[in-house]
Write an enzyme that holds these catalytic residues in place. Structure first.
Site, PDB file in Angstrom:
ATOM      1  N   GLU A   1       3.056  -0.835 -11.929  1.00  0.00           N
ATOM      2  CA  GLU A   1       1.540  -0.539 -11.448  1.00  0.00           C
ATOM      3  C   GLU A   1       1.959   1.060 -11.066  1.00  0.00           C
ATOM      4  O   GLU A   1       1.180   2.117 -11.255  1.00  0.00           O
ATOM      5  CB  GLU A   1       0.795  -1.152 -10.556  1.00  0.00           C
ATOM      6  CG  GLU A   1       0.358  -2.310 -11.296  1.00  0.00           C
ATOM      7  CD  GLU A   1      -0.856  -1.942 -12.090  1.00  0.00           C
ATOM      8  OE1 GLU A   1      -1.203  -0.914 -12.429  1.00  0.00           O
ATOM      9  OE2 GLU A   1      -1.535  -3.071 -12.309  1.00  0.00           O
TER      10      GLU A   1
ATOM     11  N   LYS B   1       1.435   1.435  -1.975  1.00  0.00           N
ATOM     12  CA  LYS B   1       2.616   0.874  -1.789  1.00  0.00           C
ATOM     13  C   LYS B   1       3.557   0.923  -3.064  1.00  0.00           C
ATOM     14  O   LYS B   1       4.742   0.450  -2.917  1.00  0.00           O
ATOM     15  CB  LYS B   1       2.207  -0.620  -1.097  1.00  0.00           C
ATOM     16  CG  LYS B   1       1.462  -1.572  -1.650  1.00  0.00           C
ATOM     17  CD  LYS B   1       2.390  -2.361  -2.777  1.00  0.00           C
ATOM     18  CE  LYS B   1       1.344  -3.391  -3.223  1.00  0.00           C
ATOM     19  NZ  LYS B   1       1.881  -4.406  -4.071  1.00  0.00           N
TER      20      LYS B   1
END
Length: 332
Positions: free
Chosen positions: A285, A195
């Site tokens: 990330e 995601k």
């Protein structure tokens, strides 16, 4: 696991670690907390808040045992909460002398250990002999900033043992944190990884001035992309519409607090990746995850058009305008 008396250690000092510490202290009397720099600890003790992140969250420092040595923190903790960027995990744990195999871990890391392209649960098992059943995973949807404001949030705690998932969940639930449990540690971890990549793609499209209509199609395609991958890598029965999957995707793609979306937006506006990171002064990330998922998927060959488009923009220097236009032709 006695959730009221077990010694709990936090490794991480960023916004998510601060939010998790706030959640834990709703349920336990004291925590151990690792900070790299002694000056940060000194300032925290003086002010009662983390001087670098979520400064609005006030702590009773009498409830915090501060450490700047990871080995010492681990020795004094039975449950260890990981809340550091995944790329830094080998650096932090790599020099440990303490045996971790009998410890319990609760991972708040939403990334992948890039050196070996391992999920956190796999990294702990492979390098430290931590059994899978001793690890829990915190899945969204939530942002640290809203936890700090005590806005109602929903978290899923995944563990392959139901009792441990329940006990882990009790550590963080409160009047403003509702929890549910899952046994899908692989699916929730991979969703947390992917995601972030999708959010970078959504940010790039936003930076290129694609509108809400396109974003809706992007997200609806993205959840199918995630489902194809997690069902291939770890085929169990799961409902991809659950909040741990779809909800986590939505909040990361759309939230004003999403650093991955912000990274993508800057790139869509013409920033280089390097300059975007310098402007943000934060870790996203999804940047590291993009390369890891690209490498992992060489084994599975799952159709991942959004993730692959983001990878090409980030690592192959393909112009974002060209790549997103090509991606648009593949979606429906």
């Amino acid at each position: 696991m006695n959730i009221k008396t077990d010694r709990i250690g936090i490794i991480g000092s960023g916004s998510w670690a601060t939010a998790i510490s706030k959640m834990l202290l709703e349920n336990v009397g004291q925590i151990n907390w690792f900070f790299r720099k002694t000056e940060t600890i000194d300032t925290f003790r003086e002010t009662g808040y983390n001087p670098r992140y979520l400064q609005s969250v006030e702590f009773n420092v009498e409830q915090i045992n501060f450490f700047n040595n990871v080995d010492t923190l681990v020795d004094n903790s039975d449950i260890i909460v990981l809340a550091v960027p995944s790329a830094f995990l080998p650096e932090i744990l790599g020099g440990l002398k303490t045996d971790l195999s009998s410890k319990y871990f609760l991972s708040g890391i939403k990334g992948i250990v890039t050196n070996d392209n391992l999920l956190v649960v796999e990294y702990l098992k492979n390098y430290f002999n931590v059994p899978y059943e001793n690890v829990g995973v915190i899945a969204g949807p939530s942002h640290a900033e809203e936890v700090a404001l005590e806005k109602l949030s929903y978290l899923t705690v995944a563990s392959i043992e139901e009792t441990k998932a329940t006990n882990f969940a009790k550590l963080i639930q409160s009047e403003y944190i509702y929890t549910s449990i899952s046994d899908d540690i692989w699916g929730t971890e991979y969703t947390s990884v992917m995601k972030n990549i999708i959010a970078i793609g959504a940010g790039i499209a936003h930076g290129l001035r694609y509108g809400d209509n396109f974003q809706a199609v992007l997200v609806s395609n993205a959840i199918h992309e995630i489902k194809r991958f997690v069902d291939t890598v770890h085929p169990i029965t799961r409902d991809i519409k659950d909040s741990a999957y779809l909800g986590d995707l939505l909040v990361t793609v759309y939230s004003q607090f999403s650093r991955n979306r912000l990274l993508g937006t800057l790139i869509g506006r013409g920033y280089s990746v390097r300059n975007a990171f310098l402007d943000m002064n934060m870790v996203a990330e999804g940047y590291y995850a993009s390369r890891s998922i690209h490498e992992i998927n060489k084994q599975y060959n799952v159709s991942l058009p959004i993730c692959e488009a983001v990878y090409r923009i980030l690592y192959e220097n393909i112009p974002s305008k060209k790549e997103i236009a090509q991606l648009a032709l593949k979606m429906n």
